[in-house]
Design an enzyme around this catalytic site. Structure first.
Site, short mmCIF file in Angstrom:
data_model
loop_
_atom_site.label_atom_id
_atom_site.label_comp_id
_atom_site.label_asym_id
_atom_site.label_seq_id
_atom_site.Cartn_x
_atom_site.Cartn_y
_atom_site.Cartn_z
N CYS A 9 38.68 45.10 33.05
CA CYS A 9 38.43 44.22 34.55
C CYS A 9 37.06 44.23 34.58
CB CYS A 9 39.08 45.35 35.60
SG CYS A 9 39.66 44.26 37.06
N CYS A 85 41.92 41.43 35.45
CA CYS A 85 41.57 40.59 36.57
C CYS A 85 40.98 39.34 36.13
CB CYS A 85 40.42 41.32 37.34
SG CYS A 85 38.79 41.55 36.44
N CYS A 93 33.63 38.16 26.14
CA CYS A 93 33.95 39.47 25.69
C CYS A 93 33.03 39.95 24.46
CB CYS A 93 35.39 39.80 25.32
SG CYS A 93 36.48 39.58 26.78
#
Length: 168
Positions: A9, A85, A93
């Site tokens: 998140c 989320c 990432c």
């Protein structure tokens, strides 16, 4: 060897913390859950901890941390990375060791709710139940008999699952 699951998140203060606690409680010894945030808040929301305590889920060791911790040498090999989320799902990432299977399980942000204490508690309870339901579905998957793409498809499908409407 347990499957390692990372819940992501943005702030790592509520939804991902709830998911980490739930999976570690329900999934042992076959799963080990972790959570992290792209921009961790540095603190876990007390409302999230309260929901876990109400469900008799241990909260020891839960902390807000950066996702970079899991991209470092020596970090656990991740089998699954699940964003909870929408903001984290759109971010770039880090490269995760082991090429984990990824999926998005968007959950409305209970920390963003403004209103009475009852409204805020309800939002955290709803997030808890939605994550609990999705994690239960995940735990019911026959992972040993599914191929990688089939697992990915099932995880995406679970991400669309909703909780029952009323948990009062």
């Amino acid at each position: 060897m347990p499957h390692n699951v990372l819940f992501l998140c943005t702030g790592n203060s509520a939804r991902s913390i709830l998911a980490e606690g739930i999976l570690n409680f329900k999934g042992r010894p076959n799963f080990t859950a972790y959570s992290a945030g792209s921009h961790p808040s540095g603190a876990v929301r007390p409302e999230a901890l309260r929901q876990l305590e109400i469900a008799h889920i241990p909260i020891a060791g839960l902390r807000s941390k950066a996702w970079d911790e899991f991209a470092q040498p020596g970090s656990p090999k991740l089998d699954f990375v699940l964003t909870v989320c929408d903001h984290a799902a759109r971010e770039v990432c880090p490269l995760w060791p082991g090429q984990p299977i990824t999926a998005h399980w968007g959950v409305p942000d209970p920390a963003a709710v403004r209103g009475s204490a009852a409204d805020i508690e309800r939002a955290f309870r709803e997030a808890f139940f939605l994550l609990d339901r999705r994690i239960s579905l995940f735990l019911s998957l026959p992972l040993k008999s599914l191929e990688g793409l089939a697992v990915k498809r099932e995880l995406d499908h679970i991400g669309q699952a909703t909780a029952p409407v009323d948990h009062k």
